[in-house]
Design an enzyme around this catalytic site. Structure first.
Site, mmCIF file in Angstrom:
data_model
loop_
_atom_site.group_PDB
_atom_site.id
_atom_site.type_symbol
_atom_site.label_atom_id
_atom_site.label_comp_id
_atom_site.label_asym_id
_atom_site.label_seq_id
_atom_site.Cartn_x
_atom_site.Cartn_y
_atom_site.Cartn_z
ATOM 1 C CE LYS A 99 -7.587 5.973 -8.662
ATOM 2 N NZ LYS A 99 -6.433 6.430 -7.813
ATOM 3 N N GLY A 161 -12.197 7.951 -0.491
ATOM 4 C CA GLY A 161 -12.573 7.430 -1.800
ATOM 5 C C GLY A 161 -11.871 6.384 -2.027
#
Length: 266
Positions: A99, A161
């Site tokens: 991502k 994250g």
């Protein structure tokens, strides 16, 4: 030079697309999309997308581009996006662990993706790659539906994250007063804490100590991949979870992850 592994992955993906691309709408419109990630064979996304496409009259084919199954390295991400473009993909969803890694490979970022610093959707159109983020909106909507009225006084989020960045934005947009990011990579957590604090003017801390993070917490959110079939277990010691904590999970398969299925310790 194209490695033998990438060349074989290209062949496999081409064969998969040819096999799966059967849906065709009455008006001739057809869309090919896919999911980039690791350990995603249990994903429910293809069926959900294809059923919805069928419902609204689109020829819609959704394939998994699983780097584990294809034997690909993380640095092959760019090659797989190029292949998707060559095969005529209209777009890609992006999941763990790409991502944030995908960002340098894109031409444009939608405002929400730029603010969050992570992408879960890439639109491939007119030779350009545009990144979007629907994770934050999706988490916020689910929270409003499932945890309306939950205390937002002191929230602990495990993970900083790509998913963590999106969920952190959602929690603070929902009125979170204090957010503590607990992450084994402390530098990453501190960087996200600084960005979130600057954007929302909220108190955002970072730590790598779960016990310290959970002391006095009202709610707990897991945004790590721990709990997925590929990464079973808990992101923190289970005995730290109390009956007074509300719990939210970013993983949707399996339905009962460690943090949801295990229940409070007391």
């Amino acid at each position: 030079m194209i490695s033998a592994v990438v060349d074989e992955a290209r062949r496999q993906l081409g064969d998969l697309v040819a096999t799966r691309r059967k849906a065709q709408s009455a008006d001739g419109r057809q869309f090919l999309v896919g999911l980039l990630g690791r350990g995603i064979q249990a994903s429910k996304t293809p069926r959900m997308h294809e059923l919805e496409g069928r419902r609204i009259g689109l020829g819609y084919t959704y394939v998994l581009i699983d780097f584990d199954t294809l034997g690909l390295a993380d640095h092959d991400l760019g090659a797989m996006i190029e292949l998707a473009e060559a095969l005529g993909f209209a777009g890609l969803n992006v999941t763990h662990p790409f991502k944030q890694a995908v960002l340098p490979l894109l031409d444009d970022l939608a405002p929400e993706a730029a603010a969050i610093g992570a992408v879960n959707t890439v639109v491939l159109e007119a030779g350009r790659r545009t990144g979007h983020n629907t994770d934050s909106w999706g988490f916020a909507e689910s929270f409003r539906e499932g945890l309306a009225g939950a205390s937002m006084e002191a929230i602990v989020q495990f993970g900083a994250g790509g998913a963590g960045a999106a969920v952190g934005h959602a929690l603070l947009s929902l009125g979170g007063r204090k957010l503590t990011l607990c992450e084994t990579e402390l530098g990453r957590a501190r960087g996200l804490a600084e960005r979130l604090s600057e954007r929302f003017g909220a108190e955002v801390d970072a730590t790598d100590d779960p016990a310290l993070a959970l002391a006095g917490a009202s709610g707990v959110v897991n945004t790590t991949p721990v709990g997925m079939a590929k990464y079973p277990g808990l992101a923190f010691p289970g005995e730290l979870l109390r009956a007074s904590h509300w719990v939210a999970e970013s993983i949707y398969f399996p339905a009962d992850t460690g943090v949801l299925g295990g229940g409070p310790a007391g």
